[in-house]
Scaffold this motif. Structure first.
Motif, PDB file in Angstrom:
ATOM      1  N   UNK A 272       0.828  -1.205   0.000  1.00 20.48           N
ATOM      2  CA  UNK A 272       0.000   0.000   0.000  1.00 20.48           C
ATOM      3  C   UNK A 272       0.866   1.260   0.000  1.00 20.48           C
ATOM      4  N   UNK A 273       1.944   1.248   0.777  1.00 18.79           N
ATOM      5  CA  UNK A 273       2.831   2.417   0.865  1.00 18.79           C
ATOM      6  C   UNK A 273       3.474   2.719  -0.483  1.00 18.79           C
ATOM      7  N   UNK A 319       8.449   7.716   2.700  1.00 15.03           N
ATOM      8  CA  UNK A 319       7.787   6.477   2.291  1.00 15.03           C
ATOM      9  C   UNK A 319       8.738   5.299   2.294  1.00 15.03           C
ATOM     10  N   UNK A 320       9.942   5.492   1.720  1.00 14.03           N
ATOM     11  CA  UNK A 320      10.935   4.419   1.695  1.00 14.03           C
ATOM     12  C   UNK A 320      11.410   4.096   3.111  1.00 14.03           C
ATOM     13  N   UNK A 321      11.557   5.117   3.935  1.00 15.56           N
ATOM     14  CA  UNK A 321      11.975   4.872   5.311  1.00 15.56           C
ATOM     15  C   UNK A 321      10.939   4.033   6.053  1.00 15.56           C
ATOM     16  N   UNK A 322       9.658   4.310   5.813  1.00 15.86           N
ATOM     17  CA  UNK A 322       8.601   3.510   6.437  1.00 15.86           C
ATOM     18  C   UNK A 322       8.689   2.056   5.991  1.00 15.86           C
ATOM     19  N   UNK A 333      14.696  -7.464   4.981  1.00 18.17           N
ATOM     20  CA  UNK A 333      15.561  -6.473   4.337  1.00 18.17           C
ATOM     21  C   UNK A 333      14.896  -5.957   3.073  1.00 18.17           C
ATOM     22  N   UNK A 334      15.346  -4.786   2.637  1.00 20.25           N
ATOM     23  CA  UNK A 334      14.768  -4.118   1.472  1.00 20.25           C
ATOM     24  C   UNK A 334      15.898  -3.688   0.541  1.00 20.25           C
ATOM     25  N   UNK A 335      15.745  -3.976  -0.745  1.00 20.99           N
ATOM     26  CA  UNK A 335      16.677  -3.497  -1.763  1.00 20.99           C
ATOM     27  C   UNK A 335      15.922  -2.527  -2.675  1.00 20.99           C
ATOM     28  N   UNK A 336      16.489  -1.345  -2.860  1.00 14.26           N
ATOM     29  CA  UNK A 336      15.877  -0.333  -3.721  1.00 14.26           C
ATOM     30  C   UNK A 336      16.848   0.003  -4.845  1.00 14.26           C
TER      31      UNK A 336
END
Length: 353
Positions: A272-273, A319-322, A333-336
């Protein structure tokens, strides 16, 4: 090769001079600074490099010999200096078998003869053990902090459930109890029967409204218990109805029983974010959503063809920080990945127990 030992010994850096003959790489000379930092003596001169400095046999992941050999061979091949990445390379004191954890920043520099061949290799090191151990300590502390955050959130959720339970008991239950009294009274008397029924009906309606309000506050928990695939389809359908994005998807979740409800909620909230970010900021026409199991993780991929951004100059927004915070709470973990004019790809990996 003759070296002025007076100059060489008093150089502030730590240096070995190595023979260019692989794979032995015989130690030809060493300065005082190198002897001090490596806890060695001049007896190492004339010996093969990796006989003096072998890998730590107690570390199954030791790769110092392998990595240093590759660097030295690259120097021989290219005849150009090579700066290695920070390397763990444990050492031991002369006459001792126990190794000490050490981290180094090595540089290998060729010395060329008049005909262009490599005459010797200068091996320079800078010890960075304290810095690396400090970083590891900070990382472990960050991991501990994340566990504390997760525990705090779970405690907060439990408190919210307790408040809702108390609300049901102290409010709705009392309303229904009073309504029952009115209705029972109506059955016992004929004079004011309709009036008691009216009051009872009004109280039942009030109880219904109170339950509706509570159900709204419980929406996130009810979604957790639903099939994740159904919820994702619902969210994507709502976005599709806006007619702003062409949505393609690949959702492969053959066994949703493996997914804890809190993991489901995290995936839903992250989707959703990011979809909100895409609609508001990306100027995208197409977006792809992928959800699947892989290597013990639940993976979520969100890819758009919008304007993207320069990751070197633009820091992630709120938004990415959330998104990162939500994933971290679940030990994920998150990869952008993004480039100007080439959209954005977000990959989320959440462990599934």
């Amino acid at each position: 090769m003759k070296v002025s030992h007076r100059i060489f010994d008093f150089l502030p850096g730590c240096y070995l001079i190595l023979s260019p003959k692989a794979p032995e790489f015989i130690i030809l000379d060493v300065n005082n600074a190198y002897l001090a930092v490596s806890h060695s003596t001049r007896d190492i001169i004339g010996k093969p490099l990796f006989e003096v400095f072998p890998d730590n046999p107690d570390d199954p992941e030791a790769s110092g010999v392998k990595n240093l050999t590759a660097s030295l061979e690259q120097v021989l091949k290219t005849r150009k200096p090579h700066e290695m990445a920070i390397q763990r390379y444990d050492t031991r004191r002369p006459g001792q078998n126990n190794f000490t954890i050490r981290y180094w920043k090595p540089v290998n520099i060729p010395v060329l003869a008049n005909d262009g061949t490599v005459e010797c290799i200068i091996h320079s090191v800078e010890e960075v053990t304290n810095v690396m151990l400090l970083r590891k300590g900070m990382k472990q502390q960050d991991s501990l902090n994340q566990h504390h955050i997760r525990d705090a959130i779970l405690t907060t959720q439990e408190m919210e459930r307790m408040e809702i339970s108390q609300e049901l008991h102290d409010n709705v239950n009392q309303i229904l109890h009073t309504a029952r009294l009115y209705l029972e009274k109506a059955t016992l008397t004929s004079t004011s029967q309709q009036e008691f029924v009216k009051y009872g009906h009004a109280l039942v309606e009030k109880a219904i409204d109170e339950v509706k309000d509570l159900s709204q506050s419980l929406r996130q928990f009810s979604k957790e218990e639903r099939q994740l695939t159904d919820v994702l389809e619902e969210i994507l359908g709502q976005i599709g109805e806006l007619n702003q994005l062409n949505i393609s998807k690949s959702i492969e979740l053959p066994d949703e029983s493996l997914i804890e409800s809190k993991v489901k909620t995290t995936i839903i909230r992250i989707l959703q974010e990011q979809l909100t970010n895409v609609v508001k900021h990306a100027e995208a026409k197409n977006v792809y959503i992928g959800v699947n199991f892989k290597d013990g993780n639940l993976e979520l991929t969100i890819k758009d063809d919008g304007k993207g951004f320069d990751m070197k100059t633009n820091k992630s927004g709120q938004g990415f920080q959330n998104i990162k915070s939500r994933a971290a709470i679940m030990d994920g973990r998150v990869l952008i990945t993004s480039y100007p004019g080439d959209g954005c790809v977000i990959q989320v990996f959440l462990p599934v127990s």
